[in-house]
Design an enzyme around this catalytic site. Structure first.
Site, PDB file in Angstrom:
ATOM      1  N   ASN A  87       0.826  -1.208   0.000  1.00 21.36           N
ATOM      2  CA  ASN A  87       0.000   0.000   0.000  1.00 21.36           C
ATOM      3  C   ASN A  87       0.858   1.256   0.000  1.00 21.36           C
ATOM      4  O   ASN A  87       2.015   1.245   0.437  1.00 21.36           O
ATOM      5  CB  ASN A  87      -0.949  -0.001   1.206  1.00 21.36           C
ATOM      6  CG  ASN A  87      -0.326   0.648   2.424  1.00 21.36           C
ATOM      7  OD1 ASN A  87      -0.432   1.857   2.631  1.00 21.36           O
ATOM      8  ND2 ASN A  87       0.369  -0.151   3.236  1.00 21.36           N
ATOM      9  N   ASN A 150       2.299   7.498  15.781  1.00 21.57           N
ATOM     10  CA  ASN A 150       2.740   6.917  14.516  1.00 21.57           C
ATOM     11  C   ASN A 150       4.114   7.486  14.143  1.00 21.57           C
ATOM     12  O   ASN A 150       4.217   8.577  13.594  1.00 21.57           O
ATOM     13  CB  ASN A 150       1.687   7.214  13.432  1.00 21.57           C
ATOM     14  CG  ASN A 150       2.025   6.588  12.100  1.00 21.57           C
ATOM     15  OD1 ASN A 150       3.186   6.255  11.834  1.00 21.57           O
ATOM     16  ND2 ASN A 150       1.037   6.441  11.239  1.00 21.57           N
ATOM     17  N   SER A 152       6.002   5.686  12.108  1.00 28.29           N
ATOM     18  CA  SER A 152       6.289   4.520  11.267  1.00 28.29           C
ATOM     19  C   SER A 152       5.692   4.544   9.874  1.00 28.29           C
ATOM     20  O   SER A 152       5.973   3.641   9.088  1.00 28.29           O
ATOM     21  CB  SER A 152       5.820   3.262  11.994  1.00 28.29           C
ATOM     22  OG  SER A 152       4.480   3.389  12.422  1.00 28.29           O
ATOM     23  N   CYS A 153       4.863   5.547   9.533  1.00 30.00           N
ATOM     24  CA  CYS A 153       4.275   5.562   8.185  1.00 30.00           C
ATOM     25  C   CYS A 153       5.412   5.652   7.168  1.00 30.00           C
ATOM     26  O   CYS A 153       6.206   6.600   7.191  1.00 30.00           O
ATOM     27  CB  CYS A 153       3.320   6.738   8.013  1.00 30.00           C
ATOM     28  SG  CYS A 153       2.658   6.823   6.345  1.00 30.00           S
ATOM     29  N   THR A 218       4.325  -1.477   8.072  1.00 29.13           N
ATOM     30  CA  THR A 218       4.730  -2.130   6.827  1.00 29.13           C
ATOM     31  C   THR A 218       6.197  -1.846   6.507  1.00 29.13           C
ATOM     32  O   THR A 218       6.752  -0.845   6.954  1.00 29.13           O
ATOM     33  CB  THR A 218       3.847  -1.625   5.679  1.00 29.13           C
ATOM     34  OG1 THR A 218       3.824  -0.199   5.740  1.00 29.13           O
ATOM     35  CG2 THR A 218       2.434  -2.164   5.795  1.00 29.13           C
TER      36      THR A 218
HETATM   37  C1  LIG Z   1      -3.736   0.157   3.425  1.00 30.62           C
HETATM   38  C2  LIG Z   1      -2.985   0.279   4.709  1.00 30.62           C
HETATM   39  C3  LIG Z   1      -3.048   1.469   5.429  1.00 30.62           C
HETATM   40  C4  LIG Z   1      -2.353   1.609   6.627  1.00 30.62           C
HETATM   41  N1  LIG Z   1      -2.451   2.768   7.327  1.00 30.62           N
HETATM   42  C5  LIG Z   1      -1.805   2.897   8.528  1.00 30.62           C
HETATM   43  C6  LIG Z   1      -1.965   4.064   9.323  1.00 30.62           C
HETATM   44  O1  LIG Z   1      -2.702   5.007   8.980  1.00 30.62           O
HETATM   45  N2  LIG Z   1      -1.282   4.132  10.496  1.00 30.62           N
HETATM   46  C7  LIG Z   1      -0.478   3.110  10.941  1.00 30.62           C
HETATM   47  O2  LIG Z   1       0.096   3.223  12.024  1.00 30.62           O
HETATM   48  N3  LIG Z   1      -0.333   1.966  10.211  1.00 30.62           N
HETATM   49  C8  LIG Z   1      -0.983   1.853   9.022  1.00 30.62           C
HETATM   50  N4  LIG Z   1      -0.864   0.669   8.307  1.00 30.62           N
HETATM   51  C9  LIG Z   1       0.000  -0.421   8.817  1.00 30.62           C
HETATM   52  C10 LIG Z   1      -0.794  -1.469   9.580  1.00 30.62           C
HETATM   53  O3  LIG Z   1      -1.381  -0.914  10.742  1.00 30.62           O
HETATM   54  C11 LIG Z   1       0.106  -2.654   9.998  1.00 30.62           C
HETATM   55  O4  LIG Z   1       1.136  -2.165  10.842  1.00 30.62           O
HETATM   56  C12 LIG Z   1       0.738  -3.375   8.815  1.00 30.62           C
HETATM   57  O5  LIG Z   1      -0.165  -3.506   7.743  1.00 30.62           O
HETATM   58  C13 LIG Z   1       1.270  -4.769   9.192  1.00 30.62           C
HETATM   59  O6  LIG Z   1       0.240  -5.602   9.636  1.00 30.62           O
HETATM   60  P1  LIG Z   1      -0.415  -6.767   8.689  1.00 30.62           P
HETATM   61  O7  LIG Z   1       0.696  -7.649   8.269  1.00 30.62           O
HETATM   62  O8  LIG Z   1      -1.440  -7.425   9.568  1.00 30.62           O
HETATM   63  O9  LIG Z   1      -1.033  -6.052   7.525  1.00 30.62           O
HETATM   64  C14 LIG Z   1      -1.564   0.516   7.104  1.00 30.62           C
HETATM   65  C15 LIG Z   1      -1.514  -0.671   6.381  1.00 30.62           C
HETATM   66  C16 LIG Z   1      -2.214  -0.804   5.199  1.00 30.62           C
HETATM   67  C17 LIG Z   1      -2.147  -2.117   4.436  1.00 30.62           C
END
Ligand SMILES: Cc1cc2nc3c(=O)[nH]c(=O)nc-3n(C[C@H](O)[C@H](O)[C@H](O)COP(=O)(O)O)c2cc1C
Length: 375
Positions: A87, A150, A152-153, A218
């Site tokens: 993403n 956050n 980490s974005c 991510t």
């Molecule tokens: C489409 C998308 C949007 C995300 N937006 C955020 C966000 O706004 N803030 C945040 O801290 N993490 C965001 N993340 C990260 C997720 O919270 C998570 O840390 C990451 O996807 C790993 O977990 P997973 O393997 O279960 O997907 C986002 C992930 C995805 C896929």
């Protein structure tokens, strides 16, 4: 039914499973559906004060491996297995005002479920630090149970935002401290996995007063290039930019980060994230020492908020505990933390020893043999 509850940073979770900050928690409607479905808590989609405009077209796609071959592609193919999400979505495009009132209403209707507000601002000057405090106060005035900062974005251009904060130890400390000055609720810090030694940024965050660390967001990555078109499989008018990889592919990567963290700080609180869709996956994080586990990709692929995922997580945990005779999460949390050791501590065959790449230590005053210069 065994007791699935977890007390984490002083908060009681009915079960230790949370929706991570992402599309599943982008609205009050989604969050309330998630609580109905049985999630113990949620972290809201990150809320900020700066303007947010997402890219044209899709913000997330899923990478699949062809079952009968070696092709890795984002193209839909029924004969394939999901490997990862990719993403380049920014934080919530809804302003803080949109969230005000809605957060309070969620908490009023679901007082026993844990509502954590993810927040993000710049951090380059005092005005920006004040923005963190504005967001923190607004969320806690709404009745949120905790904050997740956050750091980490992975797709922020600004050098003082998102994972760029998580890559700067001083900013990790300074921002956490600024939020702690106004926070009456626990402050969690979500760190980027994109640094050499995450223990350093965690240490800086704890120094600033963090109550817990969440990991991982991510991993920075690019979509594959299509062999026929020579275009990135995800692009806007041919152009692509670094985005974030999540889902099954990152479970082992995130575990390695988490093992570093829980070994360095065995008495601190950690929330494990990355690649979880079943209890078997979540168990990895619990055995490393985590007190909660968060889910994003798997929930996105299951009616947007993961009703079947949470059912499997709780039933899987209950079954596991019954089978093993565990009364609570504390009975097995951290059970495998100390099994992660230096490579040289792993047993060698035939009683031969290995000294981590160094010559064997000699007794007395003899120095280990140095390689002789050639020529
Ligand atoms: C489409 C998308 C949007 C995300 N937006 C955020 C966000 O706004 N803030 C945040 O801290 N993490 C965001 N993340 C990260 C997720 O919270 C998570 O840390 C990451 O996807 C790993 O977990 P997973 O393997 O279960 O997907 C986002 C992930 C995805 C896929």
């Amino acid at each position: 039914m065994p007791d699935l509850s977890s007390t984490f940073t002083g908060l009681r979770f009915e079960n230790p499973f949370m929706l991570a900050s992402a599309p599943p928690t982008e609205s009050d409607a989604n969050i309330m559906r998630a609580f109905e479905a049985g999630w113990g808590g949620v972290v809201t989609k990150t809320i900020g004060l700066h303007p947010v405009v997402n890219v044209k077209g899709p913000k997330t796609r899923f990478l699949r491996a062809e079952n009968s071959g070696t092709k890795l592609s984002m193209a839909k193919n029924p004969n394939s297995t999901l490997v990862a999400s990719w993403n380049w979505e920014l934080i919530s495009d809804k302003p803080l005002d949109w969230w005000i009132g809605k957060l309070a209403n969620i908490k009023k209707q679901y007082p026993r479920h844990m509502l954590v507000a993810s927040i993000m601002a710049g951090s380059g000057n005092d005005k920006e630090l004040h923005n963190w405090q504005t967001l923190a106060k607004a969320a806690q005035d709404e009745g949120c149970d905790a904050l997740e900062l956050n750091f980490s974005c992975p797709h922020m251009d600004r050098i003082d935002m998102g994972s760029n904060v998580g890559k700067d130890k001083v900013l990790c400390s300074v921002v956490t401290q600024a939020v702690k000055e106004v926070a009456k609720i626990p402050v969690w810090v979500k760190l980027t996995p994109a640094t050499a030694n995450i223990v350093e940024e965690a240490s800086a965050s704890f120094l600033g007063g963090a109550d817990a660390i969440s990991s991982s967001n991510t991993f920075p990555s690019l979509p594959p290039i299509d062999m026929n078109t020579l275009d990135f499989e995800m692009n806007v008018e041919g152009y692509c930019s670094s985005g974030g990889l999540g889902g099954p592919a990152i479970l082992p990567l995130s575990m390695a980060k988490m093992a570093q963290l829980t070994k360095a700080f065995p008495d601190r609180a950690f929330s494990g994230i990355g690649g979880v869709s079943t209890f078997e996956h979540a168990l990895n994080y619990f055995l490393l020492g985590c007190g909660t586990v968060q889910v994003c990709t798997a929930a996105m692929l299951d009616s947007a908020i993961g009703p079947n995922v949470i059912k499997q997580l709780t039933s899987g945990m209950a079954e596991f505990m019954e089978k093993r005779g565990f009364a609570s999460l504390e009975d097995f949390r951290g059970m495998r933390r100390d099994r992660v050791v230096a490579h040289s501590q792993i047993k060698r065959p035939e009683a031969r020893e290995y000294h981590g790449g160094y010559e064997e230590e000699h007794e007395g005053y003899a120095r280990p043999q140095q390689p002789q210069p050639v020529g």
